[in-house]
Structures are given as C-alpha cells and as structure tokens.
Motif scaffolding. Structure first.
Motif, mmCIF file in Angstrom:
data_model
loop_
_atom_site.group_PDB
_atom_site.id
_atom_site.type_symbol
_atom_site.label_atom_id
_atom_site.label_comp_id
_atom_site.label_asym_id
_atom_site.label_seq_id
_atom_site.Cartn_x
_atom_site.Cartn_y
_atom_site.Cartn_z
ATOM 1 N N GLY A 47 10.090 -30.785 36.564
ATOM 2 C CA GLY A 47 9.328 -29.539 36.567
ATOM 3 C C GLY A 47 7.920 -29.741 37.098
ATOM 4 O O GLY A 47 7.519 -30.840 37.450
ATOM 5 N N PHE A 48 7.177 -28.624 37.133
ATOM 6 C CA PHE A 48 5.870 -28.647 37.788
ATOM 7 C C PHE A 48 4.748 -29.112 36.878
ATOM 8 O O PHE A 48 3.675 -29.447 37.344
ATOM 9 N N GLN A 69 13.240 -23.152 39.242
ATOM 10 C CA GLN A 69 12.022 -23.457 38.484
ATOM 11 C C GLN A 69 11.059 -22.278 38.540
ATOM 12 O O GLN A 69 10.100 -22.213 37.786
ATOM 13 N N VAL A 86 9.012 -34.118 40.795
ATOM 14 C CA VAL A 86 8.622 -32.736 40.488
ATOM 15 C C VAL A 86 9.874 -31.875 40.334
ATOM 16 O O VAL A 86 9.965 -31.018 39.460
ATOM 17 N N MET A 87 10.884 -32.137 41.190
ATOM 18 C CA MET A 87 12.137 -31.388 41.079
ATOM 19 C C MET A 87 12.849 -31.698 39.761
ATOM 20 O O MET A 87 13.453 -30.829 39.156
ATOM 21 N N TRP A 88 12.807 -32.954 39.351
ATOM 22 C CA TRP A 88 13.540 -33.373 38.147
ATOM 23 C C TRP A 88 12.862 -32.900 36.873
ATOM 24 O O TRP A 88 13.507 -32.461 35.931
ATOM 25 N N GLN A 92 15.948 -24.576 42.749
ATOM 26 C CA GLN A 92 16.069 -25.297 41.477
ATOM 27 C C GLN A 92 15.925 -24.356 40.291
ATOM 28 O O GLN A 92 15.957 -24.794 39.146
#
Lengths: 326, 283
Positions: free
Chosen positions: B143-144, A172, B139-141, A170
């Motif tokens: 962020g953390f 991230q 969490v993927m959409w 992703q």
C-alpha cells in the motif's frame, strides 16, 4: 597573416551556418503523440521553410521544463499553465506565447465497483492524484465540492500517484488521474472494460485548466530578433498541428519514427493522436483570454493552499500569435 | 561586489580566529573543542548567504540560508508531520524490524552450516537489488502508506547488519571458546555470555551504517507513491512547483534527524561496548 585568413574563412562558414536560426524546444513529457504537431512540423519541413533549425528535447518524470528553460537549456518549452504560473510566483519570469491546446484532457477514472457514479460519491474514498504542479485543478475541484483532502471521513484521502495506473488495477484507490489520450487507454489495455469504469472530465466539471502551451523567458522576448524567430516557430508549429489533426495516422507514424526509446506502440500512438486532435481542434494557436481567466480563477481558489496568491500580470502575450497567424 | 568582498573578508577572519583558538590552551577544554566546528559551520552559512546575494543567484537555483530559515520557522507543523510520517513511522520502524531480523538470521546462520551456505548468498542478492526497482513493487504489495516505506528500509538495512553480525559471531578465538567448554557451557550460554558481547562492536558498526541507509530508503521510497505527507513526498512535489526553499528546509530536517539518529546509536554503543579499546577516552 595566413592565420588571419583561415580565421576569416572560418567566420564566413559559421555565418553561413547561422542562416538557419536555431531553436531548442523542451517538451513536458516523453516523445508521444501529445507533441505530434512539433514532430510533424520538423519532419514535413515546415520549420525549414521558415528558416529554422529546431531541436526537440523530450521530457520525462524527472525533468521540470521550467528549470531547463531557466538554466538556458531550451529557448521555448511546452508546459501546463498551472505549473507555469506557480513558477512565475517563484520568480521565474516566463510568458505564454501560444496555446495550441484548447481543451484539457485531464480526468478522474473510477472503478464502478467502488461505488462511485457521481462526484457526490467521492466522500470517504481514496483518490490518486499527480503532484509536481498537476495537483492544482484537482484541489480546486475538491474545494468546489466542499470535500477536505485531509483523509477525514467527511472528505477524501489523496494518494500521490506515480505515472502509472497500478493503484486502480490493484484497487488501492477508487479513482485515479488519467489523461484522455494516455493513461485511460493504459487502464483499458490492462484488461478493464469501458463499462467497468466511470470517468469525470475536468472540462465537463467546469474546473479545467489550460494544458500544453508554449512558454519563453520574458526578457528574451524583448529582443526583436528572438521574437521574430518565435513568430516563425509558432507559425510552423501550428501548421504542423493542423496537419496532424487532418492526418492523425500519419502523424502518429512520424511520432513513432522520432521515438528513440522505442517504448511507444503504434496502436497506442494512433489512439492518442485521435484524442489529442480533439483537444487541439478548437485552437488556432492564440490564447483565448476567457480560458486564461478561468484557469487563473481556478488556481486562486485552490482551497487551503492556493497555487498562486495573486492575479498574475504579463503571464501571456498575443504579440507572437498576432504576427504568426495573420 | 561588496557582498562578495564581505564574504571573503568574513571567511578569512573566522579562519584566522579558528587557527588562533586551536593553538591556544583554550582548545584543550571541552568548550574549546566545540567552539571551533561551530565557528566553521557559521562561516559556511554566512558565506553562502553573502555569495548568493552578491552573485544574484536566482532562488530557484540556490536559495539563501535566511530564506530557508524563514521557511523552516513558518512551516514547523508541516515539517513535524512529515518527520513523523517518514522518520518515526517509516525509517525507525523499518530499521528496528530489519536490524532485528538480521541479527536473528545471523544467529541462525551461525548455528547451522546448511543455512550458512543457503542464506548468505540470498542476503547478498537482496543487497544488490536497486532501491528504485523494488520500491514501486513494495508500494504495490504494502500500500501507499508508511508500511511500504518500512518494507523498503527493511530490505536496505538487512544485509549490512547481517554481514557484520556474522563476522562478529566469529570474532572470539578458540582459547576463549575452549574455556567456555571447560565450564561445560551450553551453546546458548556461550552465545549470551561470550560470543554476543564479543560481537557487539561489529553489530553496532552495522547498526550505524543502517541508520543512514534507513533514512535514505524511507525518503526515496516516497517518490514512488505516498500519502500526501512525508519528507520524500514534500521534496518531490515542491521541486515540481519550484518551492526550493521548502526542499532545502526538508533537507535540513533530514540532515539533523539523520545525525541525531546516528549519534543516539553511537551513544548506546559506547555504553554497551565500554570494554572495547576503541571506546577508551583520551586522558
């Protein structure tokens, strides 16, 4: 009188069954080639030859092997040394009796496009790290590089990574924690090419800590009968490991047969076994004291929040492996 | 053994004391009403401490309250940082967004039968989603950081507030609504002056349920990926390194925060719905 007789007969039966010594092994993670040696020893009858009846309990993300061992759910466990030593500091009296893994399979896997090519490039980047006892080698490495892990621009931002590789896919995180034998291949399977990635092995960075060792409760080891059982267990397990190194494909098949979840695939397990064989190759099962000292030094120097505050004593023993291997 | 006997003696002693207080005239005063539960809580802590020491329970299984207290005292900055991350940023933000959205949706549903048939089943469906399934996806959409935790909380609190508000908006009877019609009040006037005030006990019921859900949602969502702060992060990582005293310290903070949050909403409710029979003080 009749009752007494049947009772005696029952006792005789139980005594006969007890000829095979029962051992329960708690794994650190789910059934996979990371534990091939134990499954091979069970499947090929190496445990049976020693007169052992071994039950192998798979672990998972919600299972702390130390707690199972303390609670009496297992006689022996597979764990990484950092979390085992941290548990010792918390008062869990456990001891390493054998160390089938010589090298560490842990590494950081980074996306090339995020601009990371050397450890100097970590500054200001976001890195995914596993916690729950697996974060110590990373924290130690960062303190060696002089990078604070508080998310400041001079340091790195740390994410608590789940046990998957999504943060990298992703984008991230610039880098995530991977094992050479497992998550790295999940990244590859997700469609990224090895040339898109940069990997930093902890082993190459000089910050590796000992992984998969065998641990038991110290007080149980004082019992000569139990320690004799462990000698047999270690001997048969190491036989299993060396067999697995020589026959990686068949060992992977044995692991697949033992995987009740059906979650593992053949290609993944065969690859994993190939990588695992590299990690076990240098070990005959006996713990190398130099490796132990390096692990302890790494944990004592864990930056601001060291995992252990003092040099551990009696955290390992050669008694079992000396008897088992000679 | 001596510890266990001491625990037993202390428990019987405080029990007798509490019985005496409840039967005396002191119990009718405000202080008396507070003293009885306070003594009970203290008893639980003391008996816990004595039993853990007496039975030599390893601290990995259950640490004594003294060890937990010492951990709380020595880690205040950490606990405060976790509290702000999880409670203020995650749970409170999510609770405000989720409850606000639910009340507005309920009014929209009330306004149009079309939405009533379409949205309520969707709300039902969302309520049935397991949190452990949606948390990793959110969490993927998002962020953390805390945004994903707030999103999980929104999903969790939305439905109870929605259902309660829809029920509350139907709480007025036709006589009252007819009266508004005779005043030639518009829909908005009827809503603001009659139907929303009448719905308040229902809405607050939903809001109170949502407070506990919000805290649980924010903590559990942190198990699925988080920055290195937050109550859920601390609980999951400290369990891994057997720092059970820290885990209990976080549990204590969560329990206090949850109770205070619930109490604050209950206080606001008392102010808003002073007219409702359930709020009458015992004279």
């Amino acid at each position: 009188m009749k009752g007494l007789l049947t009772g005696a007969a029952a006792l005789a039966l139980i005594a006969g069954a007890a000829q095979a010594e029962e051992v329960t092994l708690q794994l650190k993670w789910v059934t996979q080639a990371q534990f091939a040696g134990y499954y091979v020893a069970k499947d090929k009858g190496f445990y049976e030859e020693e007169g052992l009846e071994v039950t192998i309990k798979p672990g998972g993300p919600d299972i702390a092997p130390v707690q199972v061992l303390l609670g009496g759910g297992a006689d022996v466990m597979v764990d990484w040394m950092p979390s085992a030593l941290a548990a010792r500091e918390q008062g869990a009296d456990i001891v390493n009796i054998a160390q089938p893994f010589k090298s560490s399979g842990m590494m950081l896997t980074c996306l090339k496009e995020s601009g990371v090519s050397t450890p100097e490039d970590f500054k200001g980047k976001t890195l995914g790290v596993w916690f729950g006892g697996n974060e110590y080698p990373f924290l130690n490495w960062m303190s060696k590089l002089g990078l604070p892990t508080d998310g400041s621009p001079e340091g790195v931002t740390v994410l608590k990574q789940g046990f998957n590789v999504d943060p990298l896919l992703q984008k991230q995180a610039a880098c995530i924690s991977t094992m050479t034998y497992n998550e790295y291949w999940q990244v590859i399977d997700a469609g990224l090419k090895p040339e898109d990635l940069v990997t930093f092995k902890y082993e190459d960075q000089g910050v590796a800590t000992l992984e998969d060792g065998l641990y038991v409760m110290s007080d149980k080891l004082k019992d000569p009968a139990f320690s004799e059982t462990m000698v047999k267990f270690v001997r048969a397990s190491m036989k299993g490991w060396k067999w697995a190194e020589e026959n990686p494909d068949e060992a992977a098949d044995i692991v697949l047969e033992n995987d009740d979840t059906g979650a593992q695939t053949e290609t993944h397990q065969k690859r994993m076994m190939g990588e695992i064989a590299k990690l076990t190759a240098g070990s005959n099962g006996a713990l190398d004291e130099a490796d132990y000292k390096r692990t302890v030094a790494a944990l004592l120097g864990g930056g601001s929040d060291p995992v252990i505050s003092k040099e551990p004593e009696g955290a390992w023993t050669h008694d079992i492996t000396d008897k088992a291997l000679n | 053994m001596i510890w266990i006997l001491a625990a037993l003696a202390f428990w019987i002693g405080t029990l007798l004391l509490n019985v005496r207080i409840s039967h005396s005239r002191f119990s009718t005063t405000r202080a008396g009403r507070l003293v009885v539960p306070a003594i009970f809580g203290l008893t639980i802590l003391v008996v816990w401490e004595l039993l853990v020491r007496g039975l030599q329970v390893p601290s990995v299984i259950l640490p004594p309250p003294s060890a937990i207290g010492a951990r709380i005292a020595s880690s205040l900055p950490v606990l405060w940082g976790d509290f702000v991350q999880t409670f203020v940023k995650g749970a409170l933000t999510g609770w405000l967004i989720g409850c606000g959205a639910a009340v507005l949706t309920a009014i929209a549903i009330d306004r149009s039968p079309f939405l009533q048939r379409g949205l309520l089943p969707v709300g039902n469906f969302v309520a049935a989603l397991p949190i452990v399934g949606i948390a990793p996806i959110l969490v993927m959409w998002f962020g953390f950081d805390w945004q994903s935790k707030a999103a999980v909380v929104v999903v969790m609190v939305f439905f109870p507030v929605l259902v309660n508000t829809v029920a509350g908006l139907a709480a007025t009877d036709s006589m009252q609504r007819d009266l508004m019609k005779t005043y030639s009040a518009s829909y908005a006037q009827t809503l603001l002056k009659l139907r929303l005030p009448a719905a308040m006990p229902f809405i607050f019921n939903g809001l109170k349920i949502a407070t506990t859900l919000a805290l649980i949602g924010a903590i559990v969502a942190e198990f699925f990926g988080s920055p290195i702060r937050g109550m859920g992060f601390r609980i999951s990582t400290e369990v891994g390194r057997l720092g059970l005293d820290m885990v209990w310290a976080e549990i204590a903070v969560a329990a206090l925060a949850g109770s205070a949050f619930y109490g604050a909403v209950a206080l606001i409710e008392r102010g808003v719905t002073f007219w409702h029979p359930s709020q009458r003080r015992q004279q």
